[in-house]
Design an enzyme around this catalytic site. Structure first.
Site, PDB file in Angstrom:
ATOM      1  N   GLY A  49     -23.071  86.444 -24.952  1.00 33.28           N
ATOM      2  CA  GLY A  49     -23.547  86.361 -26.324  1.00 33.28           C
ATOM      3  C   GLY A  49     -24.251  87.646 -26.702  1.00 33.28           C
ATOM      4  N   GLN A  54     -29.926  93.145 -31.207  1.00 29.70           N
ATOM      5  CA  GLN A  54     -29.599  93.891 -29.989  1.00 29.70           C
ATOM      6  C   GLN A  54     -28.749  95.122 -30.260  1.00 29.70           C
ATOM      7  OE1 GLN A  54     -28.316  90.124 -27.791  1.00 29.70           O
ATOM      8  NE2 GLN A  54     -29.176  91.346 -26.128  1.00 29.70           N
ATOM      9  N   CYS A 102     -30.007  89.104 -19.583  1.00 29.08           N
ATOM     10  CA  CYS A 102     -29.937  89.515 -20.979  1.00 29.08           C
ATOM     11  C   CYS A 102     -29.469  90.966 -20.999  1.00 29.08           C
ATOM     12  CB  CYS A 102     -31.318  89.408 -21.615  1.00 29.08           C
ATOM     13  SG  CYS A 102     -31.384  90.000 -23.328  1.00 29.08           S
ATOM     14  N   LEU A 103     -28.574  91.289 -21.904  1.00 29.78           N
ATOM     15  CA  LEU A 103     -28.067  92.660 -21.971  1.00 29.78           C
ATOM     16  C   LEU A 103     -29.157  93.651 -22.370  1.00 29.78           C
ATOM     17  CD1 LEU A 103     -24.627  91.934 -23.687  1.00 29.78           C
ATOM     18  CD2 LEU A 103     -25.001  92.544 -21.290  1.00 29.78           C
ATOM     19  N   HIS A 143     -30.913  81.081 -26.053  1.00 31.76           N
ATOM     20  CA  HIS A 143     -31.152  82.479 -25.686  1.00 31.76           C
ATOM     21  C   HIS A 143     -30.841  83.401 -26.870  1.00 31.76           C
ATOM     22  CE1 HIS A 143     -31.047  85.968 -22.784  1.00 31.76           C
ATOM     23  NE2 HIS A 143     -30.490  86.485 -23.867  1.00 31.76           N
ATOM     24  N   GLU A 144     -29.662  83.225 -27.460  1.00 32.04           N
ATOM     25  CA  GLU A 144     -29.254  84.125 -28.549  1.00 32.04           C
ATOM     26  C   GLU A 144     -30.147  83.949 -29.779  1.00 32.04           C
ATOM     27  OE1 GLU A 144     -27.527  86.506 -27.751  1.00 32.04           O
ATOM     28  OE2 GLU A 144     -26.840  85.631 -25.874  1.00 32.04           O
ATOM     29  N   HIS A 147     -33.481  85.748 -29.831  1.00 30.43           N
ATOM     30  CA  HIS A 147     -33.451  87.154 -30.253  1.00 30.43           C
ATOM     31  C   HIS A 147     -33.747  87.296 -31.746  1.00 30.43           C
ATOM     32  CE1 HIS A 147     -32.246  89.335 -26.671  1.00 30.43           C
ATOM     33  NE2 HIS A 147     -31.260  88.492 -26.432  1.00 30.43           N
TER      34      HIS A 147
HETATM   35 ZN    ZN Z   1     -30.318  88.418 -24.613  1.00 26.57          ZN
END
Ligand code: ZN
Length: 190
Positions: A49, A54, A102-103, A143-144, A147
């Site tokens: 995701g 991000q 997480c990226l 999670h998404e 953000h």
């Molecule tokens: Zn993340």
């Protein structure tokens, strides 16, 4: 479509509360190309995701997709999903501890998530959706959407001793986590 640079923890854009998207704006070239960039960037990074902040855009849009991803063999598939102005409503008090990465964060850690969730959002065509998601898929949604409120996994980790780099996680914790979470997925069916 362009693969964008993924912003890392410490970048202030990851800490902002993202702005809602006016539904009338979804069809514009600007929003459509932002969505394309999110999908391309998520796929290029092998992520499950990605949220607009991000890639440096403080708007309430997330994308998710889980195919047969060697990075997450235990994750149930998620068809490509684009969610504009998503809203999450937990259906009950059931929770599960998930080891998340997480990226935008170079560490993984254990995070407690709701298991049963109602999600409401607009898709990239402006069509409203009202769905129930469960298990690890519900975890990905939480999670998404975190953000969009400037929240990162490091804020959610209750026991900071669970924090690990990807390499050390693979070396020391991955097998036990995959065993536990695979049992959970088989039980929960998602
Ligand atoms: Zn993340």
């Amino acid at each position: 479509m362009t693969v964008q640079t993924i912003r890392m923890i410490g970048d202030p854009v990851l800490r902002q509360v993202a702005q809602p998207v006016d539904p009338a704006e979804i069809a514009t070239a600007e929003v459509q190309s932002l969505i394309d960039d999110l999908v391309e960037t998520m796929r290029a990074a092998n992520g499950a995701g990605l949220a607009a902040p991000q890639i440096g855009v403080s708007r309430r849009i997330v994308v998710m997709e889980v195919t047969d991803n060697p990075r997450y063999p235990y994750k149930p598939r998620i068809p490509l999903t684009v969610a504009v102005n998503p809203e999450l409503l937990p259906l009950d008090g059931e929770t599960v501890e998930i080891n998340e990465g997480c990226l935008s964060v170079p560490l993984r850690g254990d995070v407690v998530r709701h298991v049963n969730l109602r999600v409401r959002y607009l898709d990239r065509h402006g069509v409203p959706h009202d769905e129930v998601v469960r298990g690890l898929t519900a975890g990905t949604w939480q999670h998404e959407c975190d953000h969009l409120d400037g929240v990162l996994i490091v804020d959610r980790v209750a026991d900071t001793r669970s924090l690990a780099t990807w390499d050390e996680f693979s070396r020391h914790q991955r097998d036990a986590f995959v065993t536990r979470i695979t049992e959970f997925v088989e039980r929960a069916g998602s």
